[in-house]
Write a protein that holds these residues in place. Structure first.
Motif, mmCIF file in Angstrom:
data_model
loop_
_atom_site.group_PDB
_atom_site.id
_atom_site.type_symbol
_atom_site.label_atom_id
_atom_site.label_comp_id
_atom_site.label_asym_id
_atom_site.label_seq_id
_atom_site.Cartn_x
_atom_site.Cartn_y
_atom_site.Cartn_z
ATOM 1 N N ILE A 15 0.863 -1.225 -0.086
ATOM 2 C CA ILE A 15 -0.009 0.102 -0.085
ATOM 3 C C ILE A 15 0.844 1.203 0.027
ATOM 4 N N GLN A 16 1.982 1.321 0.586
ATOM 5 C CA GLN A 16 2.656 2.387 0.726
ATOM 6 C C GLN A 16 3.424 2.678 -0.538
ATOM 7 N N LYS A 17 3.996 1.414 -0.910
ATOM 8 C CA LYS A 17 4.533 1.690 -2.443
ATOM 9 C C LYS A 17 3.805 1.998 -3.574
ATOM 10 N N ARG A 18 2.511 1.556 -3.552
ATOM 11 C CA ARG A 18 1.437 2.170 -4.217
ATOM 12 C C ARG A 18 1.127 3.681 -4.319
ATOM 13 N N MET A 19 0.981 3.820 -3.142
ATOM 14 C CA MET A 19 0.602 5.172 -2.542
ATOM 15 C C MET A 19 1.631 6.254 -3.213
ATOM 16 N N PHE A 20 3.161 5.898 -2.668
ATOM 17 C CA PHE A 20 4.003 6.718 -3.097
ATOM 18 C C PHE A 20 4.343 6.710 -4.506
ATOM 19 N N PHE A 21 4.348 5.792 -5.161
ATOM 20 C CA PHE A 21 4.430 5.800 -6.513
ATOM 21 C C PHE A 21 3.292 6.591 -7.445
ATOM 22 N N LEU A 22 1.991 6.433 -6.987
ATOM 23 C CA LEU A 22 0.918 7.247 -7.679
ATOM 24 C C LEU A 22 1.001 8.810 -7.382
ATOM 25 N N ALA A 23 1.545 8.899 -6.080
ATOM 26 C CA ALA A 23 1.524 10.342 -5.797
ATOM 27 C C ALA A 23 2.881 11.035 -6.419
ATOM 28 N N PHE A 24 3.881 10.326 -6.552
ATOM 29 C CA PHE A 24 4.994 11.000 -7.391
ATOM 30 C C PHE A 24 4.574 11.192 -8.829
ATOM 31 N N VAL A 25 3.833 10.189 -9.512
ATOM 32 C CA VAL A 25 3.440 10.441 -10.712
ATOM 33 C C VAL A 25 2.534 11.567 -11.063
ATOM 34 N N THR A 26 1.514 11.637 -10.037
ATOM 35 C CA THR A 26 0.709 13.031 -10.248
ATOM 36 C C THR A 26 1.441 14.031 -9.795
ATOM 37 N N ALA A 27 2.379 14.333 -8.837
ATOM 38 C CA ALA A 27 2.862 15.473 -8.486
ATOM 39 C C ALA A 27 3.944 15.907 -9.658
#
Length: 595
Positions: A15-27
């Motif tokens: 969950i952490q990995k998914r959240m950080f990856f998606l946050a990185f992509v969108t940011a």
């Protein structure tokens, strides 16, 4: 079962990995949209015009930096404060603060646009069209006139983007970025074809900002959003909270503006128009690094804000470690691309041996600076998200103005225009050495790791025994979880009924995640749960990437059911909870229940 599996070994859930990856992509997409418009202008000007036009476009860098003061500053402040409120389950507070800043910024941006139009000649002179570069004045003025139309949509887009991303609107921001940049490219090429000059390039950037804004604002048309646009009463205490949190990034942008003016002046004095041209190309390449830095910093800012609201130090450690890994990988990739592309770019763009030699040196400086620049940018954003505003602000000013300008002044006296460009890597490493010395003195650790330069805050950690936190992998885990929570509450001498209800609520909600998985063709579920005792209350936070499930809306449906025996477990859960909060972000449900 805690997330820290062994000494110095941090467990990072899927969950952490998914959240950080998606946050990185969108940011990254948001940063991409905010900076690529300027990059596109310079690339097309490079392709169709000469060094003088490129130098004139580079004089607009302080203009963009001035826009970044309200745009990036308030966006970062909104992101940190709203993520913190959402992490704590304070959905209404987050929405209220967002609306106050949005409508205030709209009014201020309109005033700024009028000032820009009436004071254009003075701005162009201030930005560097003087002395040996005075010939650039009409070209720079024309370009800046076209850019002035973007102030309102650009600032409002920057403020909307973090809220929309937090509100599960990351795809919309990404689509807005892509379509806005496509519009900019098309209009730039039309400007060349029809001979609109640099005004056409600037106006194309303004149109792209309008596209960003119009697409993103459609997010608020649906009534079930966490964030809704509505004009309400101004609460100055809340406004102050956002402005204080915005300070570091605003000062970073202000320092960037002053630094740009200093560097343009130094480049003009030491190397004339040729050095301004080289600095323009270097700035264009540096924009790409800024996009990457903003992507990592934005992801960590969101994650830290949510962890701050949850008082979740265990996840925070994992997010910091993920940020460091992203810095290492993306720095290596950026440096490799720069090394491969430097030669062809120099041969295509440079018209003289002097400019080719200087550009080669400037690219070398960028190559060396990349890892340190990313690390410092992320550290500033992280400290801001933690609420360490003074430390973050001082580091931003030192990084982007004081140390950098001092190094440029000294090195330019010693080495001329080459010293101006050498100041970038020298200043960054001086600051990292200072951080290392301070950290070593405090922790007695001589060889710090990369994560030590970011410095994970230990104050977020719950006391040992005060937290249950682990991933859920099957329905059997849900039953075991219920028993563990009851024992957990009993160990803290809570009322037996409260412990039973907390266990029942956690089991009911977590089991529903796996029931949804069996009843749908979606991707396999990822879920984790966290239970904390806080002043006699049991706070349960469940996060999963299943289908949208808002317990508050489900409650409304249950009230219409004629059979009172329907969904008995959910009914007990709703009746037992003191407070229920829900939001969906990055394609994941987050439900926070207080018993």
């Amino acid at each position: 079962m805690t997330k820290t599996m062994a000494a110095k070994k941090i467990y990072i859930s899927s969950i952490q990995k998914r959240m950080f990856f998606l946050a990185f992509v969108t940011a990254f997409a948001a940063a991409f949209s905010q900076t690529l418009a300027a990059v596109i202008d310079e690339m097309i000007v490079c392709a169709f015009y000469g060094e003088q036009e490129i130098a004139a476009v580079s004089l607009a860098v302080p203009f963009f930096n001035l826009l970044e003061i309200p745009a990036a500053g308030l966006a970062a402040g909104i992101q940190a404060i709203c993520a913190r409120d959402i992490g704590a389950g304070e959905i209404r507070s987050a929405n209220r603060k967002f609306n106050q800043i949005f409508f205030l910024s709209a009014a201020v941006s309109a005033i700024a646009t009028l000032i820009c139009f009436t004071c254009m000649n003075q701005l162009t002179y201030l930005f560097g069209a003087r002395g040996t570069a005075a010939d650039l004045h009409p070209l720079a003025s024309s370009y800046l006139y076209g850019l002035s139309y973007e102030i309102i949509p650009y600032v409002l887009f920057c403020i909307m983007a973090p809220a929309v991303i937090l509100d599960n609107g990351a795809k919309r921001v990404t689509v807005a970025s892509i379509l806005g940049c496509a519009a900019d490219i098309i209009l730039d090429l039309l400007s060349v074809h029809f001979g609109w000059g640099l005004f056409g390039f600037g106006f194309a950037t303004s149109v792209s900002a309008l596209v960003f804004f119009l697409i993103t604002v459609t997010h608020f048309l649906k009534p079930d959003r966490v964030f809704r646009l509505s004009i309400g009463r101004i609460r100055f205490s809340e406004m102050k909270e956002v402005f204080v949190s915005s300070g570091p990034k605003a000062f970073f942008a202000l320092a960037d503006t002053i630094r740009s003016l200093i560097f343009i002046s130094l480049a003009t004095i030491t190397g004339g128009v040729t050095s301004v041209f080289v600095q323009s190309i270097q700035s264009t390449v540096a924009y790409v690094l800024i996009m990457i830095a903003n992507g990592i910093a934005g992801a960590l800012n969101v994650a830290t804000g949510i962890c701050h609201g949850e008082k979740n130090g265990d996840d925070l450690e994992g997010f910091v470690l993920l940020a460091v890994r992203y810095i290492a990988v993306l720095s290596a990739c950026s440096m490799a691309v720069l090394a491969l592309c430097a030669g062809p770019l120099i041969s295509v763009l440079c018209e003289s041996e002097a400019s080719a030699s200087l550009m080669k040196f400037s690219f070398g400086c960028l190559f060396v600076t990349t890892p340190a620049a990313l690390l410092l940018h992320v550290r500033i954003s992280y400290l801001q998200a933690l609420g360490k505003v003074k430390t973050s602000r001082n580091l931003a000013i030192a990084t982007n103005l004081v140390v950098l300008s001092a190094a440029a002044l000294i090195l330019s006296l010693l080495f001329g225009v080459y010293g101006v460009f050498a100041a970038f890597p020298v200043s960054k490493f001086l600051i990292l050495i200072y951080i290392w010395l301070i950290h070593s003195a405090r922790t007695k650790k001589v060889k710090p790791s990369l994560s030590d330069f970011i410095e994970a805050d230990e104050s977020f950690f719950a006391e040992p025994g005060d937290i249950i936190s682990y991933p859920l992998e099957s329905k059997e885990d849900c039953a075991l979880l219920s028993e563990q929570i009851m024992m957990f509450c009993h160990g803290h001498k809570l009322d037996e009924r409260k412990g039973y209800l907390a266990g029942l609520c956690a089991e009911e909600m977590s089991a529903r995640v796996f029931e949804q998985e069996m009843n749908s063709s979606d991707t396999p579920q990822n879920a984790d749960i966290r239970v904390v005792i806080d002043e006699g209350d049991v706070i349960i936070r469940l996060r999963d990437n299943g289908s949208p499930f808002n317990l508050k809306q489900f409650e409304d449906r249950l009230e219409k059911e004629k059979d009172p025996e329907t969904e008995t477990g959910i009914r007990i859960l709703i009746a037992s909870a003191k407070q229920i909060s829900y939001y969906r972000s990055f394609g994941m449900n987050t439900t926070i229940i207080t018993i």
